[in-house]
Enzyme design. Structure first.
Site, PDB file in Angstrom:
ATOM      1  N   HIS A 172     -59.115  58.714  16.102  1.00 57.89           N
ATOM      2  CA  HIS A 172     -58.386  59.133  17.342  1.00 57.89           C
ATOM      3  C   HIS A 172     -59.060  60.501  17.701  1.00 57.89           C
ATOM      4  CE1 HIS A 172     -54.419  60.806  18.664  1.00 57.89           C
ATOM      5  NE2 HIS A 172     -55.041  60.325  19.758  1.00 57.89           N
TER       6      HIS A 172
ATOM      7  N   HIS B 258     -55.760  55.774  13.251  1.00 55.85           N
ATOM      8  CA  HIS B 258     -55.016  57.046  13.292  1.00 55.85           C
ATOM      9  C   HIS B 258     -54.624  57.392  11.745  1.00 55.85           C
ATOM     10  CE1 HIS B 258     -54.386  56.859  17.557  1.00 55.85           C
ATOM     11  NE2 HIS B 258     -54.561  55.773  17.549  1.00 55.85           N
TER      12      HIS B 258
ATOM     13  N   CYS C 242     -56.934  64.092  13.520  1.00 55.38           N
ATOM     14  CA  CYS C 242     -56.525  62.430  12.978  1.00 55.38           C
ATOM     15  C   CYS C 242     -57.743  61.606  13.416  1.00 55.38           C
ATOM     16  CB  CYS C 242     -55.498  61.994  14.030  1.00 55.38           C
ATOM     17  SG  CYS C 242     -55.020  60.478  14.196  1.00 55.38           S
TER      18      CYS C 242
ATOM     19  N   TYR D  59     -48.617  52.067  17.526  1.00 53.27           N
ATOM     20  CA  TYR D  59     -49.776  51.456  16.765  1.00 53.27           C
ATOM     21  C   TYR D  59     -49.305  49.821  16.593  1.00 53.27           C
ATOM     22  CZ  TYR D  59     -49.762  56.519  15.332  1.00 53.27           C
ATOM     23  OH  TYR D  59     -49.691  57.800  15.461  1.00 53.27           O
TER      24      TYR D  59
ATOM     25  N   LYS E 141     -57.756  66.648  18.020  1.00 56.22           N
ATOM     26  CA  LYS E 141     -57.122  66.451  16.761  1.00 56.22           C
ATOM     27  C   LYS E 141     -57.882  66.139  15.544  1.00 56.22           C
ATOM     28  CE  LYS E 141     -53.389  64.464  19.519  1.00 56.22           C
ATOM     29  NZ  LYS E 141     -51.741  64.073  19.262  1.00 56.22           N
TER      30      LYS E 141
END
Length: 133
Positions: free
Chosen positions: A115, A10, A123, A39, A121
């Site tokens: 991710h 991420h 990310c 995380y 996304k």
């Protein structure tokens, strides 16, 4: 111990060059209703790796995949206009490689993902498949 089959990368979705900490992310995640930082590891701009949530605990970083994954976040991921960008410093790139090598020794059946492979996304804002598979 949990069965780990994924290491999910991420970004913090913060602007290039801005310093944030695992404590900052912990505060952001708690404000969203999480018990603590989602995380397991956070990589700072200087390449230092900081502990987030204990690896023995299920993360809160990738819906539907938290129970069997380790979440790793690097600080950055956006340009000055808030557009997705690979903002990793050389130190972050080296630290991510070292951290992933270590995690792969401890979790030999785990594959590395971005991710964005599980959510709509950008990310982590770089091509994880190209770099780490």
């Amino acid at each position: 111990m949990r069965k780990i089959d994924k290491i999910i990368l991420h970004c913090s979705a913060t602007k290039e060059g801005q310093h944030f900490t695992a404590e900052d992310i912990d505060r952001w995640h708690r404000a969203r209703g999480f018990a603590k930082i989602g995380y397991h590891h956070v990589v700072y701009l200087d390449g230092s790796v900081h502990k987030g949530r204990d690896e023995s605990l299920i993360g809160a970083h990738c819906l539907g995949h938290n129970a069997t994954s380790i979440g790793v976040c690097y600080i950055g991921g956006l340009d000055e206009k808030n557009n997705p960008k690979d903002t990793r410093t050389q130190a972050q790139k080296e630290a991510l490689t070292g951290l992933l090598d270590n995690l792969k020794v401890r979790y030999p059946n785990a594959k590395v993902y971005g991710h964005n492979e599980f959510a709509a996304k950008a990310c982590p804002c770089f091509d994880v498949k190209k770099e780490f598979r």
